[in-house]
Scaffold this active site. Structure first.
Site, PDB file in Angstrom:
ATOM      1  N   ASP A   1       0.952  -1.350  -0.187  1.00 40.27           N
ATOM      2  CA  ASP A   1       0.349  -0.186   0.074  1.00 40.27           C
ATOM      3  C   ASP A   1       0.959   1.341   0.031  1.00 40.27           C
ATOM      4  O   ASP A   1       0.384   2.251   0.867  1.00 40.27           O
ATOM      5  CB  ASP A   1      -1.001   0.138   1.400  1.00 40.27           C
ATOM      6  CG  ASP A   1      -2.070  -1.578   0.765  1.00 40.27           C
ATOM      7  OD1 ASP A   1      -2.266  -2.113   0.168  1.00 40.27           O
ATOM      8  OD2 ASP A   1      -1.541  -1.809   2.290  1.00 40.27           O
ATOM      9  N   GLU A   2       1.637   1.213  -0.227  1.00 39.33           N
ATOM     10  CA  GLU A   2       3.124   2.547  -1.037  1.00 39.33           C
ATOM     11  C   GLU A   2       2.447   3.195  -1.975  1.00 39.33           C
ATOM     12  O   GLU A   2       3.027   4.748  -1.817  1.00 39.33           O
ATOM     13  CB  GLU A   2       4.267   2.177  -1.219  1.00 39.33           C
ATOM     14  CG  GLU A   2       5.194   0.898   0.142  1.00 39.33           C
ATOM     15  CD  GLU A   2       4.478  -1.029   0.169  1.00 39.33           C
ATOM     16  OE1 GLU A   2       3.903  -0.678  -0.845  1.00 39.33           O
ATOM     17  OE2 GLU A   2       5.344  -1.401   0.839  1.00 39.33           O
TER      18      GLU A   2
ATOM     19  N   LYS B   1       1.973   1.880  -5.211  1.00 41.79           N
ATOM     20  CA  LYS B   1       2.161   1.169  -6.400  1.00 41.79           C
ATOM     21  C   LYS B   1       1.609   2.138  -7.502  1.00 41.79           C
ATOM     22  O   LYS B   1       2.292   2.206  -8.689  1.00 41.79           O
ATOM     23  CB  LYS B   1       2.645  -0.292  -6.271  1.00 41.79           C
ATOM     24  CG  LYS B   1       3.693  -0.564  -5.379  1.00 41.79           C
ATOM     25  CD  LYS B   1       4.369  -1.571  -5.628  1.00 41.79           C
ATOM     26  CE  LYS B   1       3.293  -3.062  -4.319  1.00 41.79           C
ATOM     27  NZ  LYS B   1       3.278  -2.371  -3.091  1.00 41.79           N
TER      28      LYS B   1
ATOM     29  N   LYS C   1      -0.487   3.861  -8.592  1.00 36.94           N
ATOM     30  CA  LYS C   1      -0.129   5.536  -9.640  1.00 36.94           C
ATOM     31  C   LYS C   1       1.583   5.205 -10.154  1.00 36.94           C
ATOM     32  O   LYS C   1       1.648   6.035 -11.342  1.00 36.94           O
ATOM     33  CB  LYS C   1      -0.190   6.204  -7.945  1.00 36.94           C
ATOM     34  CG  LYS C   1       0.544   7.535  -8.924  1.00 36.94           C
ATOM     35  CD  LYS C   1       0.463   9.024  -8.013  1.00 36.94           C
ATOM     36  CE  LYS C   1       1.317  10.197  -8.658  1.00 36.94           C
ATOM     37  NZ  LYS C   1       1.219  11.615  -8.033  1.00 36.94           N
TER      38      LYS C   1
ATOM     39  N   GLY D   1      -3.902  -4.782  -4.507  1.00 36.74           N
ATOM     40  CA  GLY D   1      -5.214  -3.975  -5.302  1.00 36.74           C
ATOM     41  C   GLY D   1      -4.524  -2.829  -5.286  1.00 36.74           C
ATOM     42  O   GLY D   1      -4.002  -1.663  -4.923  1.00 36.74           O
ATOM     43  N   HIS D   2      -4.919  -1.877  -6.512  1.00 34.49           N
ATOM     44  CA  HIS D   2      -4.420  -0.501  -6.775  1.00 34.49           C
ATOM     45  C   HIS D   2      -5.000   0.143  -7.419  1.00 34.49           C
ATOM     46  O   HIS D   2      -5.940  -0.215  -8.028  1.00 34.49           O
ATOM     47  CB  HIS D   2      -2.997  -0.918  -7.794  1.00 34.49           C
ATOM     48  CG  HIS D   2      -1.798  -1.917  -8.018  1.00 34.49           C
ATOM     49  ND1 HIS D   2      -1.873  -2.435  -8.893  1.00 34.49           N
ATOM     50  CD2 HIS D   2      -1.610  -2.539  -6.552  1.00 34.49           C
ATOM     51  CE1 HIS D   2      -0.423  -2.773  -8.554  1.00 34.49           C
ATOM     52  NE2 HIS D   2      -0.292  -3.022  -7.369  1.00 34.49           N
ATOM     53  N   THR D   3      -4.999   1.603  -6.512  1.00 37.58           N
ATOM     54  CA  THR D   3      -6.057   2.725  -7.358  1.00 37.58           C
ATOM     55  C   THR D   3      -4.994   3.377  -8.206  1.00 37.58           C
ATOM     56  O   THR D   3      -3.744   4.152  -7.952  1.00 37.58           O
ATOM     57  CB  THR D   3      -6.702   3.481  -6.375  1.00 37.58           C
ATOM     58  OG1 THR D   3      -6.828   2.188  -4.782  1.00 37.58           O
ATOM     59  CG2 THR D   3      -7.406   4.156  -6.304  1.00 37.58           C
TER      60      THR D   3
ATOM     61  N   GLN E   1       2.313  -6.126  -2.957  1.00 31.96           N
ATOM     62  CA  GLN E   1       2.357  -6.484  -2.001  1.00 31.96           C
ATOM     63  C   GLN E   1       3.989  -5.845  -2.137  1.00 31.96           C
ATOM     64  O   GLN E   1       4.443  -4.367  -2.484  1.00 31.96           O
ATOM     65  CB  GLN E   1       2.611  -8.280  -0.696  1.00 31.96           C
ATOM     66  CG  GLN E   1       0.989  -8.278  -1.421  1.00 31.96           C
ATOM     67  CD  GLN E   1       0.984  -9.057  -2.807  1.00 31.96           C
ATOM     68  OE1 GLN E   1       1.632 -10.016  -3.029  1.00 31.96           O
ATOM     69  NE2 GLN E   1      -0.384  -8.747  -3.001  1.00 31.96           N
TER      70      GLN E   1
ATOM     71  N   ARG F   1     -10.037  -2.490   5.048  1.00 26.89           N
ATOM     72  CA  ARG F   1      -9.603  -2.677   6.407  1.00 26.89           C
ATOM     73  C   ARG F   1      -8.275  -1.464   6.284  1.00 26.89           C
ATOM     74  O   ARG F   1      -7.802  -0.442   5.345  1.00 26.89           O
ATOM     75  CB  ARG F   1      -8.381  -3.574   6.881  1.00 26.89           C
ATOM     76  CG  ARG F   1      -9.374  -4.996   6.637  1.00 26.89           C
ATOM     77  CD  ARG F   1      -9.072  -6.155   6.473  1.00 26.89           C
ATOM     78  NE  ARG F   1      -8.299  -6.555   5.345  1.00 26.89           N
ATOM     79  CZ  ARG F   1      -6.694  -7.175   5.590  1.00 26.89           C
ATOM     80  NH1 ARG F   1      -6.776  -7.909   7.506  1.00 26.89           N
ATOM     81  NH2 ARG F   1      -5.885  -7.139   4.529  1.00 26.89           N
TER      82      ARG F   1
ATOM     83  N   ASP G   1       2.594  15.141   0.955  1.00 25.40           N
ATOM     84  CA  ASP G   1       1.616  15.572   1.852  1.00 25.40           C
ATOM     85  C   ASP G   1       0.523  15.121   2.464  1.00 25.40           C
ATOM     86  O   ASP G   1       0.772  15.903   3.370  1.00 25.40           O
ATOM     87  CB  ASP G   1       0.855  15.944   0.005  1.00 25.40           C
ATOM     88  CG  ASP G   1      -0.260  14.125  -0.043  1.00 25.40           C
ATOM     89  OD1 ASP G   1       0.834  13.876  -0.595  1.00 25.40           O
ATOM     90  OD2 ASP G   1      -1.324  14.533  -0.279  1.00 25.40           O
TER      91      ASP G   1
HETATM   92  P1  IMP Z   1      -2.608 -12.833   1.690  1.00 22.68           P
HETATM   93  O1  IMP Z   1      -1.656 -12.475   0.754  1.00 22.68           O
HETATM   94  O2  IMP Z   1      -3.659 -12.880   2.389  1.00 22.68           O
HETATM   95  O3  IMP Z   1      -2.436 -14.253   2.463  1.00 22.68           O
HETATM   96  O4  IMP Z   1      -2.529 -11.995   3.273  1.00 22.68           O
HETATM   97  C1  IMP Z   1      -1.456 -11.980   4.169  1.00 22.68           C
HETATM   98  C2  IMP Z   1      -0.827 -10.547   4.600  1.00 22.68           C
HETATM   99  O5  IMP Z   1      -0.894  -9.954   3.522  1.00 22.68           O
HETATM  100  C3  IMP Z   1      -2.108 -10.004   5.595  1.00 22.68           C
HETATM  101  O6  IMP Z   1      -0.789  -9.097   6.301  1.00 22.68           O
HETATM  102  C4  IMP Z   1      -2.331  -9.236   4.092  1.00 22.68           C
HETATM  103  O7  IMP Z   1      -3.504  -7.641   4.690  1.00 22.68           O
HETATM  104  C5  IMP Z   1      -1.037  -8.784   3.954  1.00 22.68           C
HETATM  105  N1  IMP Z   1      -0.819  -8.271   2.026  1.00 22.68           N
HETATM  106  C6  IMP Z   1      -1.499  -9.241   1.315  1.00 22.68           C
HETATM  107  N2  IMP Z   1      -1.845  -8.814   0.097  1.00 22.68           N
HETATM  108  C7  IMP Z   1      -1.389  -6.938   0.597  1.00 22.68           C
HETATM  109  C8  IMP Z   1      -1.119  -5.506  -0.080  1.00 22.68           C
HETATM  110  O8  IMP Z   1      -1.375  -5.846  -1.476  1.00 22.68           O
HETATM  111  N3  IMP Z   1      -1.827  -4.748   0.218  1.00 22.68           N
HETATM  112  C9  IMP Z   1      -0.679  -4.849   1.773  1.00 22.68           C
HETATM  113  N4  IMP Z   1      -1.306  -5.711   2.821  1.00 22.68           N
HETATM  114  C10 IMP Z   1      -1.677  -7.384   2.112  1.00 22.68           C
END
Ligand code: IMP
Length: 435
Positions: free
Chosen positions: A13-14, A16, A18, A40-42, A224, A308, A338
């Protein structure tokens, strides 16, 4: 070499999405090489926002987008995403979206297992995204997974499903889930297969290698981040794939040299979703303020994919430096600066104390990682807004000093700096595809 690999350096969630979108305007094609729809990318372009999980960012440009062999792909999630992309006017065709036939299929039984295990674990849960990613990678490593290539051959597929269920049904009984017959798995697959079949291709690795040989610019999109890497992250509070840049080779089928420049995406502070160690986490009003995001809540810290609330804390230079080393980061992209506008002062973690000793790395032992006491240095804050600035010189002086300090501490130069969710609100110090 004109390829670029993008990796997260913290816990995901850095921002990426954008950066990848900005780069995809310069790339000829993009390749995903690990993860699944846990990502999940926005992507915000003008007044349109696209949310992607499995689709490489180049779909927004209509360019070739490849889902590599290292990705675990939920066919229903992918079809939903394709439908959503089309509903906002994007063209997704077999010509521009290719799935490697060696990619792993994520099945409903993976999701059910993920959720049932998490529910049983109670307060010891990992906090997964509940998308079945861990169980799918387990089946891949256990050599019983269904791959996209298997879907083309009904007899062989039946055999594979029998084998898979011989493993899963005892687990399901133990977790109170209904026992499955082969048909329960096969029938839904037979419905989705024809819809995806035109996208499923053989020898995708060669196609990528040939493109590189022909001077095409390839963008390898990581999902991730390094601290969620199954080897290098805060194990067992990690995802189930390797997320570091070296995975480009295995997950796309290209030699390691093909990854090109490695861009490490770095948020100007730290966040994480799910459970696990987080040395600089803040539980006070400052943490709440970071969660709310910058002015107008533009950067509010809620997951793109699962909604979440993210845990928030000060910038941790120790773990980003570790990521820079693990990934061979050539340059960093700093995002969400910002959000720090208006803080009287900002802190950076420059080391940890563990049992009275100072250390400069994240220890592998969970109980050690949970006991770290961050050592901070304090930097002057800035009152002016940095939002939307596109010229380095116009940034507040204290913000520039903060960024320069981060570069020094993490050991990598700044290439790009994002000042809002919009693609063009980017300060370019060095174009990663050039020079
Ligand atoms: P999983 O990848 O669904 O098995 O989740 C394992 C851990 O990785 C959990 O703490 C998730 O919240 C975290 N996680 C998985 N994908 C992402 C992502 O794209 N962004 C942030 N955390 C992630």
């Amino acid at each position: 070499m004109s390829n670029v690999t993008v990796v997260g350096t913290q816990w995901g969630d850095e921002g990426k999405g954008k950066v990848i979108d900005w780069l995809s305007t310069r790339a000829d094609m993009a390749v995903r090489f690990q993860g699944g729809n846990n990502a999940g990318h926005t992507i915000a372009v003008g007044d349109k926002t696209y949310k992607t999980a499995l689709l490489p960012s180049t779909v927004v440009q209509g360019k070739l987008s490849i889902i590599g062999n290292g990705v675990v792909v939920d066919p229903w999630a992918l079809l939903d995403e394709i439908a959503r992309a089309r509903s906002v006017g994007l063209s997704v065709t077999p010509e521009n979206l290719v799935i490697s036939e060696a990619a792993t299929v994520v099945l409903p039984l993976h999701r059910e297992l993920d959720l049932a295990r998490e529910a049983r674990a109670g307060d010891k849960k990992i906090g997964t995204t509940g998308r079945g990613i861990g169980p799918a990678y387990e089946d891949k490593a256990g050599r019983r997974a269904i791959r996209y290539a298997d879907l083309a051959d009904p007899a062989a597929l039946s055999d594979r499903v029998e084998r898979l269920l011989a493993h899963h049904n005892p687990l399901r009984v133990d977790l109170g889930l209904q026992v499955l017959a082969a048909e329960d798995v096969l029938a839904p697959l037979s419905e989705v297969y024809p819809l995806l079949a035109p996208h499923i291709q053989p020898v995708v690795w060669r196609r990528i290698n040939n493109a590189i040989a022909n001077g095409r610019r390839v963008l390898f999109e990581g999902a991730q981040a390094a601290m969620l890497d199954v080897d290098h992250g805060t194990y067992p509070y990690t995802t189930s794939s390797n997320t570091v840049s070296g995975q480009v080779s295995a997950g796309a089928g290209v030699p390691v040299q093909a990854m090109g420049r490695v861009l490490g995406i770095v948020k100007a502070y730290t966040t994480r979703v799910g459970a696990g160690p987080f040395p600089t986490e803040l539980f006070d009003e400052t943490g709440e303020r970071l969660t709310r995001g910058g002015a107008g809540g533009l950067g509010a810290e809620f997951g793109t994919n699962t909604g979440r609330k993210r845990r928030c804390g000060w910038f941790d230079a120790v773990l980003v430096r570790q990521s820079v080393e693990l990934n061979g980061v050539s340059g960093i992209v700093l995002t969400k600066l910002d959000v720090l506008d208006g803080f009287p002062s900002v802190k950076i973690c420059t080391g940890y104390e563990l049992d009275g000793e100072s250390i400069d790395y994240l220890p592998a032992r969970l109980c050690d990682a949970q006991s770290l006491v961050p050592i901070y240095e304090e930097c002057e804050g800035w009152t002016e807004s940095s939002q939307g600035i596109r010229d380095w010189e116009q940034l507040p002086e204290a913000a520039k000093r903060y960024v320069r300090r981060i570069e020094t501490l993490v050991g990598a130069p700044l290439f790009l700096l994002g000042t809002s969710p919009q693609r063009d609100d980017t300060i370019v110090l060095k174009d990663p595809f050039e020079g």
